[in-house]
Every structure is written in C-alpha cells, then in structure tokens.
Design a protein around this motif. Structure first.
Motif, PDB file in Angstrom:
ATOM      1  N   TRP A 142      22.985  24.084  10.671  1.00 20.74           N
ATOM      2  CA  TRP A 142      24.287  23.419  10.711  1.00 20.74           C
ATOM      3  C   TRP A 142      24.108  21.917  10.904  1.00 20.74           C
ATOM      4  O   TRP A 142      24.774  21.098  10.260  1.00 20.74           O
ATOM      5  N   LEU A 143      23.183  21.532  11.792  1.00 15.27           N
ATOM      6  CA  LEU A 143      22.925  20.114  12.025  1.00 15.27           C
ATOM      7  C   LEU A 143      22.326  19.451  10.790  1.00 15.27           C
ATOM      8  O   LEU A 143      22.617  18.288  10.483  1.00 15.27           O
ATOM      9  N   LYS A 144      21.487  20.196  10.036  1.00 16.17           N
ATOM     10  CA  LYS A 144      20.924  19.633   8.803  1.00 16.17           C
ATOM     11  C   LYS A 144      22.038  19.353   7.791  1.00 16.17           C
ATOM     12  O   LYS A 144      22.062  18.294   7.152  1.00 16.17           O
ATOM     13  N   ASP A 145      22.965  20.321   7.627  1.00 10.99           N
ATOM     14  CA  ASP A 145      24.089  20.096   6.714  1.00 10.99           C
ATOM     15  C   ASP A 145      24.940  18.901   7.166  1.00 10.99           C
ATOM     16  O   ASP A 145      25.404  18.105   6.350  1.00 10.99           O
ATOM     17  N   LYS A 146      25.104  18.775   8.490  1.00  6.67           N
ATOM     18  CA  LYS A 146      25.856  17.647   9.030  1.00  6.67           C
ATOM     19  C   LYS A 146      25.166  16.336   8.688  1.00  6.67           C
ATOM     20  O   LYS A 146      25.817  15.360   8.260  1.00  6.67           O
ATOM     21  N   GLY A 147      23.832  16.294   8.860  1.00  9.74           N
ATOM     22  CA  GLY A 147      23.087  15.081   8.518  1.00  9.74           C
ATOM     23  C   GLY A 147      23.152  14.768   7.036  1.00  9.74           C
ATOM     24  O   GLY A 147      23.257  13.597   6.638  1.00  9.74           O
ATOM     25  N   ASP A 148      23.103  15.813   6.177  1.00 14.11           N
ATOM     26  CA  ASP A 148      23.203  15.586   4.728  1.00 14.11           C
ATOM     27  C   ASP A 148      24.540  14.953   4.363  1.00 14.11           C
ATOM     28  O   ASP A 148      24.608  14.027   3.535  1.00 14.11           O
ATOM     29  N   LYS A 149      25.625  15.435   4.982  1.00 14.08           N
ATOM     30  CA  LYS A 149      26.946  14.882   4.693  1.00 14.08           C
ATOM     31  C   LYS A 149      27.031  13.429   5.149  1.00 14.08           C
ATOM     32  O   LYS A 149      27.601  12.568   4.454  1.00 14.08           O
ATOM     33  N   CYS A 150      26.468  13.134   6.330  1.00 14.18           N
ATOM     34  CA  CYS A 150      26.488  11.754   6.818  1.00 14.18           C
ATOM     35  C   CYS A 150      25.697  10.835   5.890  1.00 14.18           C
ATOM     36  O   CYS A 150      26.095   9.701   5.621  1.00 14.18           O
ATOM     37  N   PHE A 151      24.572  11.322   5.373  1.00 14.42           N
ATOM     38  CA  PHE A 151      23.753  10.519   4.469  1.00 14.42           C
ATOM     39  C   PHE A 151      24.519  10.209   3.178  1.00 14.42           C
ATOM     40  O   PHE A 151      24.468   9.094   2.662  1.00 14.42           O
ATOM     41  N   VAL A 152      25.216  11.233   2.651  1.00 14.48           N
ATOM     42  CA  VAL A 152      25.965  11.039   1.406  1.00 14.48           C
ATOM     43  C   VAL A 152      27.072  10.003   1.594  1.00 14.48           C
ATOM     44  O   VAL A 152      27.333   9.178   0.709  1.00 14.48           O
ATOM     45  N   THR A 153      27.714  10.008   2.774  1.00 10.46           N
ATOM     46  CA  THR A 153      28.805   9.072   3.025  1.00 10.46           C
ATOM     47  C   THR A 153      28.319   7.692   3.472  1.00 10.46           C
ATOM     48  O   THR A 153      29.136   6.808   3.701  1.00 10.46           O
ATOM     49  N   GLY A 154      26.998   7.516   3.601  1.00  9.90           N
ATOM     50  CA  GLY A 154      26.457   6.219   3.986  1.00  9.90           C
ATOM     51  C   GLY A 154      26.286   6.028   5.481  1.00  9.90           C
ATOM     52  O   GLY A 154      25.864   4.951   5.922  1.00  9.90           O
ATOM     53  N   ASP A 155      26.580   7.054   6.284  1.00  6.34           N
ATOM     54  CA  ASP A 155      26.394   6.957   7.740  1.00  6.34           C
ATOM     55  C   ASP A 155      24.945   7.354   8.065  1.00  6.34           C
ATOM     56  O   ASP A 155      24.670   8.441   8.552  1.00  6.34           O
ATOM     57  N   HIS A 156      24.033   6.435   7.788  1.00  3.52           N
ATOM     58  CA  HIS A 156      22.613   6.771   7.934  1.00  3.52           C
ATOM     59  C   HIS A 156      22.211   6.944   9.399  1.00  3.52           C
ATOM     60  O   HIS A 156      21.373   7.791   9.716  1.00  3.52           O
ATOM     61  N   LEU A 157      22.790   6.150  10.302  1.00  7.34           N
ATOM     62  CA  LEU A 157      22.465   6.297  11.714  1.00  7.34           C
ATOM     63  C   LEU A 157      22.952   7.630  12.255  1.00  7.34           C
ATOM     64  O   LEU A 157      22.254   8.300  13.021  1.00  7.34           O
ATOM     65  N   GLY A 158      24.152   8.043  11.853  1.00  8.03           N
ATOM     66  CA  GLY A 158      24.643   9.361  12.266  1.00  8.03           C
ATOM     67  C   GLY A 158      23.786  10.479  11.714  1.00  8.03           C
ATOM     68  O   GLY A 158      23.540  11.489  12.381  1.00  8.03           O
ATOM     69  N   VAL A 176      20.562  10.248  11.106  1.00  7.05           N
ATOM     70  CA  VAL A 176      19.332  10.262  11.924  1.00  7.05           C
ATOM     71  C   VAL A 176      19.564  11.024  13.218  1.00  7.05           C
ATOM     72  O   VAL A 176      18.721  11.819  13.657  1.00  7.05           O
ATOM     73  N   ASN A 177      20.718  10.793  13.865  1.00  8.81           N
ATOM     74  CA  ASN A 177      21.011  11.497  15.124  1.00  8.81           C
ATOM     75  C   ASN A 177      21.100  13.006  14.900  1.00  8.81           C
ATOM     76  O   ASN A 177      20.597  13.799  15.706  1.00  8.81           O
ATOM     77  N   ALA A 178      21.745  13.434  13.818  1.00  8.91           N
ATOM     78  CA  ALA A 178      21.880  14.869  13.544  1.00  8.91           C
ATOM     79  C   ALA A 178      20.512  15.494  13.274  1.00  8.91           C
ATOM     80  O   ALA A 178      20.170  16.551  13.815  1.00  8.91           O
ATOM     81  N   TYR A 179      19.702  14.833  12.429  1.00  4.66           N
ATOM     82  CA  TYR A 179      18.369  15.376  12.141  1.00  4.66           C
ATOM     83  C   TYR A 179      17.501  15.401  13.402  1.00  4.66           C
ATOM     84  O   TYR A 179      16.719  16.336  13.609  1.00  4.66           O
ATOM     85  N   SER A 180      17.614  14.370  14.254  1.00  6.85           N
ATOM     86  CA  SER A 180      16.785  14.303  15.466  1.00  6.85           C
ATOM     87  C   SER A 180      17.114  15.449  16.407  1.00  6.85           C
ATOM     88  O   SER A 180      16.216  16.072  16.981  1.00  6.85           O
ATOM     89  N   LEU A 181      18.424  15.752  16.575  1.00  5.65           N
ATOM     90  CA  LEU A 181      18.792  16.864  17.449  1.00  5.65           C
ATOM     91  C   LEU A 181      18.333  18.193  16.859  1.00  5.65           C
ATOM     92  O   LEU A 181      17.872  19.079  17.577  1.00  5.65           O
ATOM     93  N   ALA A 182      18.429  18.323  15.542  1.00  3.39           N
ATOM     94  CA  ALA A 182      17.938  19.547  14.901  1.00  3.39           C
ATOM     95  C   ALA A 182      16.435  19.704  15.080  1.00  3.39           C
ATOM     96  O   ALA A 182      15.927  20.807  15.296  1.00  3.39           O
TER      97      ALA A 182
END
Length: 414
Positions: free
Chosen positions: A286-302, A304-310
């Motif tokens: 779930w966190l990986k999917d969250k990070g993928d969505k943030c990356f697509v929208t340009g929220d690269h820092l968000g 990184v946080n999602a991938y780091s917690l995963a």
C-alpha cells in the motif's frame, strides 16, 4: 604548640601491651588516631600523645576502643617477651625519623586499602553485569524457544494443509477421469447402435437390388468403422517465467521465487511510528502504491517518505529501493540515488528473466547519478549493463552514446 599527655597508664603480658590514654573531655569525633608497628599517636586538640614503642607490635591485630573519656589500646607483641619500658629512649632526630617512617607506612596502608576498595567495587560491578547478562541471555533463549515452537507449529499446519490440498486435487482428477471414461463409453455405444441400424437397412435393400448392388454393398462393408469421437487431454508444464523450460535456468529461478516469497513475509510490525497508522497503511504494498502516486504527481519528497516507511517495514523488496532512487534523482540527492540503486541490484539476485526489466531500470538510474556526478566511466558501465538486457531500446542506446561522447570529450580537453 600542642600539650603533651603524660598521665597515661599501661600494662603488659608476654604477648600483649594494654595502653590507656585519657581524653580530657574530648568527644569521639575530635579524636585522631594513627597506629603502626613502631609508633602510636592520639591527637585531640590541643592535646597530643605519642608513643615510640620499645618493640614492634602487630598493627593488623591491634585494637582501639574510645569512650567514657578514655582511649584503650590492645597491642599484640611481635615477640613474646616482657618489655623493659613502653617507649624507647632516643633524641628528637630519632623520633622524627620514626614519625616520618610511621606516616609513610600509614599512607601506604591507606593507599592499599583504597586500591582494594576500588578493586572490590569493580569486582562487584562485574558480577552484577555478568548476572544481568545471564538473565538477559536466559530471557532471549526463552523467547527463542517460544519462536521455535510457534515456527514448528506453523510448519506442521502448513504441511497438513498442503497434504489436504494434494488429496483434494487427486480426488478431482479421479472424478474427471471417471467422467471422461463414461462419456467415451456412451459415445461408443451410440456408434455401435448406428452401425447396427445401417447393417439392418442394407439387408433389406439386398433383396430388391441386383448383383451389382450386392457387390457395391460388400465393398462398403469392407471399409473400416468410423473413428470414435472423444477429447484428448493435453497438459503443459506450469511456468511462472515467459521463457520455455529448456531455455531457463531452473535453480536460479527457484532461488529468485524463494527470495520474493521470503521478502513478502518478512514484515517488521514493531516500528514505533506505526502506532498512529491504520491497518491498511502498515502494508508495504500500500505504501509503495502511495509513493508511486506521489511520484506521478510530482511530490517527490512525499514519495521518498512513503518508500522509506515501506522499507522500514520490509527491507527485502527491491522495487522500493529502485523507486526511491528515482525520487532522489529528481531531488538531486545523487549519492543516495546510487546507494538505493545498488541495494536494489543486490536484492535482484539471482539474475533471471523475471527481474531483467527491474535490473535494467536500476542500472539506468545508478548510471544517471554517476554521470551527473561527472563519473562518466562508472555511468557507462551501468548503461552498457542495462543495454545488454534491453538491446532494442532506442532511448537507452542514445543515452549510452551520449555518455561515450562525454568520456571522449573529457579525454580531449587539455
């Protein structure tokens, strides 16, 4: 100048000297006593008593009692004999030497006692530490036994479930086989019945036709019976990889599948930050999917946080490191991008067809980070490794050629 005490009294036996010194109203706290084998001092301001003993005494076994206005000393003799007097007769210089030796010996005694006390304290601390370590080790062993017991229980339950599934599959195969045989038998019976009907009709026509028709009938009877109608079951070897079995490396593929399964199971649920998260948010996928969505929208820092917690939940999923490396490239965290890409490549082993695309992406991301750090030689190695896995990728071919041109341009500069 102190007042010397002269109204003392003493008695002796062959082995002991008893000495009584009046304290003249001094309290116990005001009395200072120093005793060695040749010298005894009792000081209570402003009075002073000194005894330069006639013979040496055993200082270790000597005792002193202070109370009721008097200090009583019991001094065991080193040699069992009667003394002629309590103190030796000597001049001031001799007394000074005896006093200095006594003070030096007393200081050495205090130093030895202090060292012994320190050693004793260290020994007690060491014993307490060993005791604590022993208790912790016993606790860990107890926890490990519980884990082993639970693991054995889970393994037994899994084996029993697999056995039930196998038996169920065998029963289903038997039922399918029986149903196929019944269908074949029914089709065979229908075919025989049709043949019998055709044979009866042929006999009736023989009575009405001539000899030429009888010959034609005999030729038809000589023909073979029609083939039975049925279904042929074709089974194929189950494959999780796109390549054929003869072209695959079975041991490496099985190792890759085993690592993937272990990675999905090794979820760390003890992260303190999970206390405020929902149950679905504690899932690395779930966190990986969250990070993928943030990356697509340009929220690269968000992202990184999602991938780091995963990653904190599960450190064995290579896609998390590879995707976080892409985010670091966007944020210009080039060294972190190299670290994450290298970790992803480490987890993407052994190299098989199923993870070729993932390995190629990790090589490209690490190569891009190297090139941005102007480490073109290292970057070219990663681009060439990716190109071997995807040789028909035109964009990758163009990037590789640009890196080669950069290396040549750097070498041509004076």
């Amino acid at each position: 100048m102190p007042l010397l005490v002269t109204d003392y009294s003493w008695t002796q036996t062959d082995s002991t000297v008893c000495l009584s010194v009046p304290l003249k109203g001094a309290t116990v706290r005001q009395v200072d006593i120093l005793s060695t084998d040749h010298y005894l001092k009792v000081h209570y301001p402003p009075h002073l008593f000194e005894a330069f003993l006639f013979e040496p005494v055993d200082d270790e076994r000597s005792t002193a009692k202070v109370g009721d206005g008097v200090a009583v000393f019991s001094l065991p003799k080193r040699t069992n004999k009667v003394w002629e007097q309590l103190m030796i007769t000597t001049n001031d210089k001799g007394k000074k030497e005896i006093r200095e030796r006594a003070l030096l010996k007393y200081q050495e005694k205090l130093s030895a006692q202090s060292t012994s006390k320190v050693k004793k304290g260290h020994a007690e601390k060491k014993y307490a530490l060993e005791k604590m370590m022993k208790l912790e080790r016993e606790k860990r062993d107890s926890i490990q036994k519980i884990k082993d017991k639970e693991r054995e229980k889970t393994t037994a339950e899994l084996a029993a479930w697999q056995l039930r599934q196998k038996e169920k599959a065998e029963e289903e195969d038997q039922l399918k086989l029986h149903s196929q045989r019944d269908g074949q038998n029914r089709r065979k019976a229908m075919t025989e019945k049709q043949e019998n009907r055709r044979s009866d009709g042929a006999h009736v026509k023989l009575d009405q036709r001539g000899d030429s028709e009888a010959k034609s009938r005999r030729k038809q009877e000589d023909l073979p019976a029609p083939r039975l109608v049925g279904n042929i079951q074709v089974t194929f070897t189950p494959r999780l990889f796109p390549t054929a079995l003869r072209e695959s490396r079975v041991p490496e593929e099985e190792e890759w599948l085993k690592k993937q399964a272990e990675g999905r199971r090794s979820v760390n649920a003890d992260v303190e930050e999970l206390g405020d998260l929902k149950e679905e948010e504690r899932n690395p996928d779930w966190l990986k999917d969250k990070g993928d969505k943030c990356f697509v929208t340009g929220d690269h820092l968000g992202a990184v946080n999602a991938y780091s917690l995963a990653i904190r939940l599960n450190r064995k999923i290579p896609a998390l490191y590879s995707n976080r490396a892409a985010c670091h490239l966007k944020l210009k965290n080039l060294h972190k991008a190299i670290e994450d890409s290298s970790q992803a490549l480490y987890l993407l082993t052994p190299p098989v067809a199923a993870n070729a695309a993932s390995r190629a992406r990790a090589h490209v991301r690490r190569g891009s980070a190297f090139c941005q750090l102007q480490l073109y030689t290292e970057g070219l190695q990663d681009y060439q490794a990716a190109l071997k896995m995807d040789p028909h990728n035109e964009a990758l071919q163009a990037d590789t050629q640009r890196v080669r041109d950069s290396i040549q341009g750097t070498a041509a500069d004076p």
